[in-house]
Scaffold this motif. Structure first.
Motif, PDB file in Angstrom:
ATOM      1  N   SER A 156       0.724  13.459  -8.204  1.00  0.00           N
ATOM      2  CA  SER A 156      -0.434  14.234  -7.744  1.00  0.00           C
ATOM      3  C   SER A 156      -0.736  13.999  -6.264  1.00  0.00           C
ATOM      4  O   SER A 156      -1.581  14.670  -5.686  1.00  0.00           O
ATOM      5  CB  SER A 156      -1.665  13.907  -8.585  1.00  0.00           C
ATOM      6  OG  SER A 156      -2.149  12.613  -8.282  1.00  0.00           O
ATOM      7  N   LEU A 157      -0.049  13.030  -5.637  1.00  0.00           N
ATOM      8  CA  LEU A 157      -0.324  12.646  -4.255  1.00  0.00           C
ATOM      9  C   LEU A 157       0.635  13.308  -3.281  1.00  0.00           C
ATOM     10  O   LEU A 157       1.830  13.445  -3.563  1.00  0.00           O
ATOM     11  CB  LEU A 157      -0.197  11.128  -4.098  1.00  0.00           C
ATOM     12  CG  LEU A 157      -1.020  10.258  -5.041  1.00  0.00           C
ATOM     13  CD1 LEU A 157      -0.705   8.788  -4.795  1.00  0.00           C
ATOM     14  CD2 LEU A 157      -2.501  10.540  -4.903  1.00  0.00           C
ATOM     15  N   ALA A 158       0.122  13.659  -2.099  1.00  0.00           N
ATOM     16  CA  ALA A 158       0.970  14.133  -1.009  1.00  0.00           C
ATOM     17  C   ALA A 158       1.806  12.961  -0.495  1.00  0.00           C
ATOM     18  O   ALA A 158       1.406  11.802  -0.616  1.00  0.00           O
ATOM     19  CB  ALA A 158       0.109  14.701   0.122  1.00  0.00           C
ATOM     20  N   ASP A 159       2.966  13.261   0.067  1.00  0.00           N
ATOM     21  CA  ASP A 159       3.836  12.206   0.610  1.00  0.00           C
ATOM     22  C   ASP A 159       3.104  11.313   1.601  1.00  0.00           C
ATOM     23  O   ASP A 159       3.345  10.113   1.655  1.00  0.00           O
ATOM     24  CB  ASP A 159       5.061  12.811   1.305  1.00  0.00           C
ATOM     25  CG  ASP A 159       6.036  13.434   0.334  1.00  0.00           C
ATOM     26  OD1 ASP A 159       6.015  13.078  -0.864  1.00  0.00           O
ATOM     27  OD2 ASP A 159       6.833  14.288   0.772  1.00  0.00           O
ATOM     28  N   ASP A 160       2.209  11.918   2.399  1.00  0.00           N
ATOM     29  CA  ASP A 160       1.492  11.179   3.449  1.00  0.00           C
ATOM     30  C   ASP A 160       0.042  10.891   3.061  1.00  0.00           C
ATOM     31  O   ASP A 160      -0.824  10.738   3.913  1.00  0.00           O
ATOM     32  CB  ASP A 160       1.544  11.942   4.769  1.00  0.00           C
ATOM     33  CG  ASP A 160       0.901  13.327   4.678  1.00  0.00           C
ATOM     34  OD1 ASP A 160       0.643  13.817   3.551  1.00  0.00           O
ATOM     35  OD2 ASP A 160       0.658  13.932   5.738  1.00  0.00           O
ATOM     36  N   CYS A 161      -0.213  10.770   1.781  1.00  0.00           N
ATOM     37  CA  CYS A 161      -1.571  10.525   1.284  1.00  0.00           C
ATOM     38  C   CYS A 161      -2.167   9.276   1.940  1.00  0.00           C
ATOM     39  O   CYS A 161      -1.485   8.280   2.155  1.00  0.00           O
ATOM     40  CB  CYS A 161      -1.538  10.347  -0.229  1.00  0.00           C
ATOM     41  SG  CYS A 161      -3.175  10.139  -0.959  1.00  0.00           S
ATOM     42  N   VAL A 162      -3.451   9.366   2.240  1.00  0.00           N
ATOM     43  CA  VAL A 162      -4.210   8.258   2.826  1.00  0.00           C
ATOM     44  C   VAL A 162      -5.247   7.807   1.800  1.00  0.00           C
ATOM     45  O   VAL A 162      -5.970   8.626   1.236  1.00  0.00           O
ATOM     46  CB  VAL A 162      -4.925   8.705   4.121  1.00  0.00           C
ATOM     47  CG1 VAL A 162      -5.824   7.599   4.654  1.00  0.00           C
ATOM     48  CG2 VAL A 162      -3.925   9.160   5.156  1.00  0.00           C
ATOM     49  N   TYR A 163      -5.296   6.505   1.548  1.00  0.00           N
ATOM     50  CA  TYR A 163      -6.268   5.946   0.612  1.00  0.00           C
ATOM     51  C   TYR A 163      -7.036   4.839   1.326  1.00  0.00           C
ATOM     52  O   TYR A 163      -6.452   3.998   2.004  1.00  0.00           O
ATOM     53  CB  TYR A 163      -5.551   5.365  -0.618  1.00  0.00           C
ATOM     54  CG  TYR A 163      -6.475   4.740  -1.621  1.00  0.00           C
ATOM     55  CD1 TYR A 163      -7.102   5.509  -2.592  1.00  0.00           C
ATOM     56  CD2 TYR A 163      -6.722   3.373  -1.610  1.00  0.00           C
ATOM     57  CE1 TYR A 163      -7.955   4.933  -3.529  1.00  0.00           C
ATOM     58  CE2 TYR A 163      -7.566   2.788  -2.532  1.00  0.00           C
ATOM     59  CZ  TYR A 163      -8.180   3.573  -3.491  1.00  0.00           C
ATOM     60  OH  TYR A 163      -9.025   3.002  -4.405  1.00  0.00           O
ATOM     61  N   GLY A 198       0.784   6.748   2.319  1.00  0.00           N
ATOM     62  CA  GLY A 198       2.045   7.014   1.635  1.00  0.00           C
ATOM     63  C   GLY A 198       1.867   7.040   0.133  1.00  0.00           C
ATOM     64  O   GLY A 198       1.087   6.260  -0.424  1.00  0.00           O
ATOM     65  N   ARG A 199       2.587   7.940  -0.514  1.00  0.00           N
ATOM     66  CA  ARG A 199       2.461   8.132  -1.969  1.00  0.00           C
ATOM     67  C   ARG A 199       2.677   6.821  -2.732  1.00  0.00           C
ATOM     68  O   ARG A 199       1.850   6.432  -3.561  1.00  0.00           O
ATOM     69  CB  ARG A 199       3.467   9.183  -2.419  1.00  0.00           C
ATOM     70  CG  ARG A 199       3.519   9.357  -3.925  1.00  0.00           C
ATOM     71  CD  ARG A 199       4.582  10.340  -4.337  1.00  0.00           C
ATOM     72  NE  ARG A 199       4.113  11.672  -4.018  1.00  0.00           N
ATOM     73  CZ  ARG A 199       4.902  12.651  -3.616  1.00  0.00           C
ATOM     74  NH1 ARG A 199       6.192  12.456  -3.468  1.00  0.00           N
ATOM     75  NH2 ARG A 199       4.399  13.842  -3.354  1.00  0.00           N
ATOM     76  N   THR A 200       3.765   6.134  -2.485  1.00  0.00           N
ATOM     77  CA  THR A 200       4.066   4.909  -3.227  1.00  0.00           C
ATOM     78  C   THR A 200       3.084   3.803  -2.893  1.00  0.00           C
ATOM     79  O   THR A 200       2.631   3.071  -3.788  1.00  0.00           O
ATOM     80  CB  THR A 200       5.508   4.448  -2.939  1.00  0.00           C
ATOM     81  OG1 THR A 200       6.401   5.509  -3.320  1.00  0.00           O
ATOM     82  CG2 THR A 200       5.862   3.187  -3.691  1.00  0.00           C
ATOM     83  N   GLU A 201       2.728   3.677  -1.619  1.00  0.00           N
ATOM     84  CA  GLU A 201       1.787   2.634  -1.199  1.00  0.00           C
ATOM     85  C   GLU A 201       0.421   2.840  -1.850  1.00  0.00           C
ATOM     86  O   GLU A 201      -0.216   1.875  -2.277  1.00  0.00           O
ATOM     87  CB  GLU A 201       1.660   2.631   0.328  1.00  0.00           C
ATOM     88  CG  GLU A 201       2.916   2.189   1.048  1.00  0.00           C
ATOM     89  CD  GLU A 201       4.006   3.262   1.161  1.00  0.00           C
ATOM     90  OE1 GLU A 201       5.074   2.940   1.671  1.00  0.00           O
ATOM     91  OE2 GLU A 201       3.790   4.416   0.735  1.00  0.00           O
ATOM     92  N   VAL A 202      -0.030   4.092  -1.928  1.00  0.00           N
ATOM     93  CA  VAL A 202      -1.312   4.384  -2.583  1.00  0.00           C
ATOM     94  C   VAL A 202      -1.221   4.045  -4.067  1.00  0.00           C
ATOM     95  O   VAL A 202      -2.108   3.388  -4.616  1.00  0.00           O
ATOM     96  CB  VAL A 202      -1.716   5.856  -2.361  1.00  0.00           C
ATOM     97  CG1 VAL A 202      -2.924   6.217  -3.219  1.00  0.00           C
ATOM     98  CG2 VAL A 202      -2.001   6.118  -0.887  1.00  0.00           C
ATOM     99  N   ALA A 203      -0.146   4.469  -4.712  1.00  0.00           N
ATOM    100  CA  ALA A 203       0.009   4.182  -6.141  1.00  0.00           C
ATOM    101  C   ALA A 203       0.073   2.674  -6.391  1.00  0.00           C
ATOM    102  O   ALA A 203      -0.531   2.173  -7.347  1.00  0.00           O
ATOM    103  CB  ALA A 203       1.244   4.881  -6.687  1.00  0.00           C
ATOM    104  N   ASP A 204       0.777   1.941  -5.525  1.00  0.00           N
ATOM    105  CA  ASP A 204       0.846   0.481  -5.673  1.00  0.00           C
ATOM    106  C   ASP A 204      -0.547  -0.144  -5.623  1.00  0.00           C
ATOM    107  O   ASP A 204      -0.889  -0.986  -6.456  1.00  0.00           O
ATOM    108  CB  ASP A 204       1.702  -0.145  -4.569  1.00  0.00           C
ATOM    109  CG  ASP A 204       3.195   0.100  -4.734  1.00  0.00           C
ATOM    110  OD1 ASP A 204       3.628   0.548  -5.815  1.00  0.00           O
ATOM    111  OD2 ASP A 204       3.922  -0.156  -3.744  1.00  0.00           O
TER     112      ASP A 204
END
Length: 142
Positions: free
Chosen positions: A25-32, A43-49
């Motif tokens: 559901s996240l953009a590749d360059d998502c910011v959290y 980043g998608r993976t960094e946000v999910a982590d």
């Protein structure tokens, strides 16, 4: 899909511990950003982590949406008021690298999430919650 449905869909994926759906559901360059913990990732993976790290402390953590504002179109800003419920049965990892043991205490914590949806994906998510409340309930602060 409307922007509010994208955001609520991501939160529901978190409820069911479905990291693959959350991450999709996240953009590749998502910011959290979590202002109260000063955690900020891109980043998608960094946000999910980061987001799924909370599940190591609260494996049964779930949100209960109380109100959603905006997001009637396919893209745009969405505000979600929610309450996080769970029991801290795993270690709590702090931003400074410390770890606190499980307390087996139930927590109820109100929160607000401001998200931006772009091209059908969550492009940013700012998550505001009461960290002091969590620390008090867990016995880590007075």
């Amino acid at each position: 899909m409307r922007a509010d449905e994208v955001v609520i869909g991501a939160l529901d994926a978190f409820n069911s511990a479905d990291r693959a759906v959350w991450e999709a559901s996240l953009a590749d360059d998502c910011v959290y950003w979590e202002p109260c913990s000063n955690r900020h990732v891109v980043g998608r993976t960094e946000v999910a982590d980061l987001v799924f790290m909370w599940r190591t402390s609260w494996p049964n953590l779930r949100h209960t949406e109380t109100r959603t504002i905006g997001g009637g179109g396919p893209d745009g800003d969405v505000a979600v008021e929610t309450v996080w419920l769970g029991t801290q049965t795993g270690p709590l990892h702090t931003p400074d690298g410390r770890t606190f043991p499980a307390t087996d205490k139930q927590t109820t914590n109100p929160a607000a999430i401001i998200a931006t949806v772009r091209d059908g994906k969550v492009a940013s998510m700012h998550h505001y919650f009461d960290l002091a409340n969590l620390m008090r309930v867990l016995g880590l602060a007075e």
